[in-house]
Design a protein around this motif. Structure first.
Motif, mmCIF file in Angstrom:
data_model
loop_
_atom_site.group_PDB
_atom_site.id
_atom_site.type_symbol
_atom_site.label_atom_id
_atom_site.label_comp_id
_atom_site.label_asym_id
_atom_site.label_seq_id
_atom_site.Cartn_x
_atom_site.Cartn_y
_atom_site.Cartn_z
ATOM 1 N N HIS A 48 23.827 23.892 23.944
ATOM 2 C CA HIS A 48 23.660 24.844 22.987
ATOM 3 C C HIS A 48 23.811 26.279 23.576
ATOM 4 O O HIS A 48 23.811 26.471 24.775
ATOM 5 C CB HIS A 48 21.979 24.711 22.460
ATOM 6 C CG HIS A 48 21.750 23.547 21.705
ATOM 7 N ND1 HIS A 48 22.263 23.407 20.380
ATOM 8 C CD2 HIS A 48 20.991 22.427 21.908
ATOM 9 C CE1 HIS A 48 21.739 22.183 19.925
ATOM 10 N NE2 HIS A 48 21.023 21.550 21.045
ATOM 11 N N GLN A 55 21.308 27.648 25.825
ATOM 12 C CA GLN A 55 21.318 27.138 27.202
ATOM 13 C C GLN A 55 22.727 27.984 27.675
ATOM 14 O O GLN A 55 22.310 28.087 29.209
ATOM 15 C CB GLN A 55 21.494 25.561 27.122
ATOM 16 C CG GLN A 55 20.528 24.926 26.383
ATOM 17 C CD GLN A 55 20.707 23.419 25.966
ATOM 18 O OE1 GLN A 55 21.748 23.113 25.459
ATOM 19 N NE2 GLN A 55 19.602 22.688 26.281
ATOM 20 N N HIS A 60 25.544 22.135 17.983
ATOM 21 C CA HIS A 60 26.947 21.868 18.870
ATOM 22 C C HIS A 60 28.007 21.954 17.967
ATOM 23 O O HIS A 60 28.665 21.070 18.039
ATOM 24 C CB HIS A 60 26.754 20.282 19.620
ATOM 25 C CG HIS A 60 25.838 20.387 20.872
ATOM 26 N ND1 HIS A 60 25.921 19.313 21.538
ATOM 27 C CD2 HIS A 60 24.699 21.019 21.235
ATOM 28 C CE1 HIS A 60 24.947 19.589 22.525
ATOM 29 N NE2 HIS A 60 24.174 20.768 22.310
ATOM 30 N N ASN A 67 17.388 21.782 15.235
ATOM 31 C CA ASN A 67 15.869 21.575 15.695
ATOM 32 C C ASN A 67 15.588 22.870 16.233
ATOM 33 O O ASN A 67 14.090 23.009 16.499
ATOM 34 C CB ASN A 67 16.036 20.483 16.681
ATOM 35 C CG ASN A 67 16.183 19.169 16.042
ATOM 36 O OD1 ASN A 67 15.861 18.969 14.993
ATOM 37 N ND2 ASN A 67 16.978 18.226 16.973
ATOM 38 N N ASN A 68 16.186 23.877 16.625
ATOM 39 C CA ASN A 68 15.961 25.131 17.083
ATOM 40 C C ASN A 68 16.872 26.343 16.633
ATOM 41 O O ASN A 68 17.814 26.208 16.196
ATOM 42 C CB ASN A 68 16.205 25.154 18.717
ATOM 43 C CG ASN A 68 15.213 24.295 19.366
ATOM 44 O OD1 ASN A 68 14.024 24.522 19.508
ATOM 45 N ND2 ASN A 68 15.790 23.174 19.978
ATOM 46 N N ARG A 74 21.527 18.121 28.101
ATOM 47 C CA ARG A 74 21.996 17.376 26.938
ATOM 48 C C ARG A 74 21.014 16.974 25.786
ATOM 49 O O ARG A 74 19.842 16.897 25.912
ATOM 50 C CB ARG A 74 22.366 15.853 27.754
ATOM 51 C CG ARG A 74 22.957 14.893 26.532
ATOM 52 C CD ARG A 74 23.467 13.783 27.347
ATOM 53 N NE ARG A 74 24.273 12.927 26.221
ATOM 54 C CZ ARG A 74 24.766 11.445 26.616
ATOM 55 N NH1 ARG A 74 24.451 11.287 27.687
ATOM 56 N NH2 ARG A 74 25.305 10.966 25.503
ATOM 57 N N ASP A 75 21.514 17.270 24.347
ATOM 58 C CA ASP A 75 20.984 17.136 23.361
ATOM 59 C C ASP A 75 21.403 15.878 22.628
ATOM 60 O O ASP A 75 22.154 16.223 21.734
ATOM 61 C CB ASP A 75 20.660 18.339 22.679
ATOM 62 C CG ASP A 75 20.115 18.203 21.107
ATOM 63 O OD1 ASP A 75 19.406 17.022 20.970
ATOM 64 O OD2 ASP A 75 19.603 19.073 20.463
ATOM 65 N N LYS A 76 21.030 14.709 22.718
ATOM 66 C CA LYS A 76 21.625 13.666 22.166
ATOM 67 C C LYS A 76 21.622 13.808 20.432
ATOM 68 O O LYS A 76 22.524 13.154 19.592
ATOM 69 C CB LYS A 76 20.981 12.211 22.290
ATOM 70 C CG LYS A 76 21.349 11.870 23.998
ATOM 71 C CD LYS A 76 20.875 10.586 24.284
ATOM 72 C CE LYS A 76 21.271 10.143 25.879
ATOM 73 N NZ LYS A 76 20.684 8.927 26.302
ATOM 74 N N ASP A 77 20.544 14.282 19.925
ATOM 75 C CA ASP A 77 20.390 14.543 18.438
ATOM 76 C C ASP A 77 21.861 15.353 18.021
ATOM 77 O O ASP A 77 21.988 14.998 16.876
ATOM 78 C CB ASP A 77 19.450 15.379 18.238
ATOM 79 C CG ASP A 77 18.120 15.019 18.411
ATOM 80 O OD1 ASP A 77 17.956 13.627 18.530
ATOM 81 O OD2 ASP A 77 17.075 15.316 18.264
ATOM 82 N N GLN A 78 22.486 15.923 18.803
ATOM 83 C CA GLN A 78 23.755 16.764 18.341
ATOM 84 C C GLN A 78 24.859 15.840 18.316
ATOM 85 O O GLN A 78 25.899 16.097 17.741
ATOM 86 C CB GLN A 78 23.890 17.938 19.008
ATOM 87 C CG GLN A 78 22.991 18.752 19.221
ATOM 88 C CD GLN A 78 22.767 19.573 17.825
ATOM 89 O OE1 GLN A 78 23.678 19.901 17.032
ATOM 90 N NE2 GLN A 78 21.456 19.744 17.214
#
Ligand code: GDP
Ligand code: MN
Length: 382
Positions: free
Chosen positions: A4, A7, A49, A93-94, A232-236
């Motif tokens: 993100h 980050q 992302h 989510n953010n 890592r953000d697997k939701d994306q």
């Protein structure tokens, strides 16, 4: 792997690249609390992302507590669709809440791996901002590039020349070249495939700030960057792509309806070309990777079939280490757990006849072909 913006900006900070003041929030209340520190003159930015957020309504300049609360609550929990996402978009989510800056100029700056010159290049334009794609298309000469020397990197004299071409004021040339050198160091240290700042802004009070930040890491290097895993953000990520990566299958979701099951990245690219030449559109890129067994082929087939857009499949295999009979058994195994649409199969190499026989004897709707010209014809009316 992508991360993100917030980050990426933390990494920028570690490399002394100037970023806006701000913090990330997961609730509208948190967002308003952060904004209070900046007298409610802030920019609220969806953290996804994908680029193109500005044009899609994912970035807004706001100046009151109410606006901040309502804009944040409309974003949080929703899916943002931009020109760079699929139809369903990606979940927010953010949000990043940042102090608002007065912008004098927006510059485009990136460091990427360039396949043509087989080197790392710095790309820049004095016409940065949300319309950079149009600039690149209509005024390609406004996109400047600087090649990095593999040993000496981005040499300072080249960066000073770049700064001149971008009409950067003389008092900002030193901070500008230092910023690119720091960005290059980050790029190399973290094995990036791309770092992008769009826009890099010059504010009215003559500060240079990375207003946006995008970083892409080379997945094959992640084993030596354990610290990056946490980001890592697997939701994306596309669910099928994540599932495929867990079995070391290289799968990339695309827009079309013809699923592709192929062994070898080069053959997979050629397969997509053939489908496109026929007039159809591939639904995915898939390279089953080395050391595939029956289970892995079955998993690849199940992933392809879990895509509701797929109504035809092209299996294009060259049997080598992966024998064709093993691949065929994998496909039959998958058919016991999922519905498989009609498949066109081109199998050559080790045990091709045995593999073809297994498929013909199965209950699958199979059409065998043995050359790519026939494949093109098969996909001329899909
Ligand atoms: P993207 O569209 O996903 O690339 O999102 P960006 O982070 O690049 O934001 C889009 C646009 O919002 C930028 O090009 C700026 O024009 C604008 N923007 C973002 N932050 C600020 C700010 O602090 N002040 C002002 N005036 N504009 C901003
Ligand atoms: Mn941007």
């Amino acid at each position: 792997m992508n991360i993100h913006e917030y980050q990426a900006k933390k990494l920028f900070e570690n490399y002394s690249i100037p970023i806006p003041e701000g913090l990330v929030a997961a609730t509208p209340q948190e967002a308003t609390k952060i904004a209070a520190k900046y007298d409610f003159k802030v920019v609220v930015k969806a953290q996804v992302h994908a680029g193109g957020r500005g044009k899609a309504g994912g970035v807004k300049l706001l100046s009151s507590s109410n606006e901040i609360e309502s804009f944040s609550s409309s974003l949080l929990g929703s899916n943002l669709v931009t020109a760079q996402t699929g139809k369903t978009g990606v979940p927010v989510n953010n949000v990043l809440v940042e102090k608002m800056y007065d912008i004098q100029r927006e510059i485009y700056l990136a460091i990427v791996l360039d396949a043509f010159s087989k080197s790392i290049i710095c790309v820049a334009s004095e016409f940065g901002g949300v319309n950079i794609e149009e600039v690149a298309e209509q005024y390609p000469d406004k996109i400047l590039t600087v090649h990095a020397d593999p040993i000496l990197g981005l040499q300072p004299y080249k960066l000073r020349l770049l700064a001149k071409k971008l009409n950067i004021n003389s008092d900002l040339i030193r901070p500008f070249t230092a910023l690119i050198s720091n960005l290059y160091k980050l790029f190399c240290d973290k094995d990036c495939s791309m770092v992008e700042i769009n826009p890099l802004v010059i504010t009215h009070d003559n500060q240079l700030i990375a207003l946006d930040a995008k970083i892409n890491f080379d997945d094959d290097s992640l084993f030596r960057h354990k610290d990056l895993f946490d980001m890592r953000d697997k939701d994306q990520e596309d669910k099928r792509e994540t599932r495929a990566s867990e079995s070391s299958i290289n799968y990339v979701k695309l827009d079309g309806n013809v699923g592709c099951l192929v062994n070898g990245a080069g053959l997979a690219m050629a397969t997509m070309d053939v489908i496109s030449e026929g007039g159809a559109t591939p639904a995915n890129f898939l390279d089953i990777g080395g050391g595939a067994d029956e289970d892995k082929v079955a998993e690849a087939m199940k992933i392809i079939c879990s895509d509701p857009d797929v109504n035809k499949i092209f299996v294009n295999l060259f049997g080598g280490i992966l024998r064709c009979d093993v691949a065929a058994r994998g496909i039959v195994q998958a058919s016991k757990e999922t519905n498989i649409p009609p498949i066109v199969v081109r199998m050559l190499g080790t045990n091709a006849d045995e593999g073809s026989q297994i498929l013909l004897e199965s209950s699958l709707d199979v059409k065998l072909i043995d050359n790519l010209d026939d494949a093109r014809k098969e996909f001329s009316n899909s």
